[in-house]
Design a protein around this motif. Structure first.
Motif, short mmCIF file in Angstrom:
data_model
loop_
_atom_site.label_atom_id
_atom_site.label_comp_id
_atom_site.label_asym_id
_atom_site.label_seq_id
_atom_site.Cartn_x
_atom_site.Cartn_y
_atom_site.Cartn_z
N ALA A 9 0.86 -1.18 0.00
CA ALA A 9 0.00 0.00 0.00
C ALA A 9 0.90 1.23 0.00
CB ALA A 9 -0.91 0.01 1.22
N GLY A 10 0.38 2.32 -0.55
CA GLY A 10 1.12 3.58 -0.55
C GLY A 10 1.89 3.81 -1.82
N THR A 11 2.60 4.94 -1.84
CA THR A 11 3.40 5.33 -3.00
C THR A 11 4.76 5.84 -2.53
OG1 THR A 11 2.69 7.64 -3.00
CG2 THR A 11 1.29 6.08 -4.20
N MET A 12 5.59 6.15 -3.49
CA MET A 12 6.91 6.71 -3.18
C MET A 12 6.90 8.24 -3.32
SD MET A 12 8.86 4.26 -2.24
CE MET A 12 10.45 5.01 -2.39
N GLU A 13 5.71 8.81 -3.35
CA GLU A 13 5.57 10.26 -3.47
C GLU A 13 5.95 10.94 -2.15
OE1 GLU A 13 4.62 11.87 -6.33
OE2 GLU A 13 4.65 9.91 -7.28
N SER A 14 6.21 12.21 -2.23
CA SER A 14 6.51 13.00 -1.04
C SER A 14 5.31 12.97 -0.09
CB SER A 14 6.81 14.44 -1.45
OG SER A 14 7.13 15.22 -0.33
#
Length: 87
Positions: A9-14
């Motif tokens: 789950a989630g992203t590597m975005e700020s």
């Protein structure tokens, strides 16, 4: 709650955190954390992850997390989502 398969789950975005969880054949909870704010907030992030897993009654899991400055409620939401996907 039992973890049956790997999930993420989630992203590597700020201001987000990318979480991957998988069953731990050795037993127990293992947390592998990488964070851009590790020195300042590493212990707090690990505590939020652990508290969320305990709240969800997850016992045997490996958590790999890459944090990009996520706030506590985001960390909790990502852990919950990955856990539900792994059932």
């Amino acid at each position: 709650m039992e973890i049956n398969k790997p999930a993420k789950a989630g992203t590597m975005e700020s201001n987000d955190i990318y979480v991957m969880i998988m069953p731990n054949p050795k037993g127990g909870i293992e947390i592998n954390l990488q964070s851009i704010v590790m020195k300042q907030f590493g212990e707090e992030i690990e505590k939020v992850i652990l508290d969320t897993l305990v709240e969800l009654e997850v016992k045997n899991v490996i958590v790999s997390a890459q944090d990009k400055g996520a706030l506590n409620y985001t960390i909790k939401a990502r852990i919950e989502t990955a856990t539900k996907r792994a059932q």
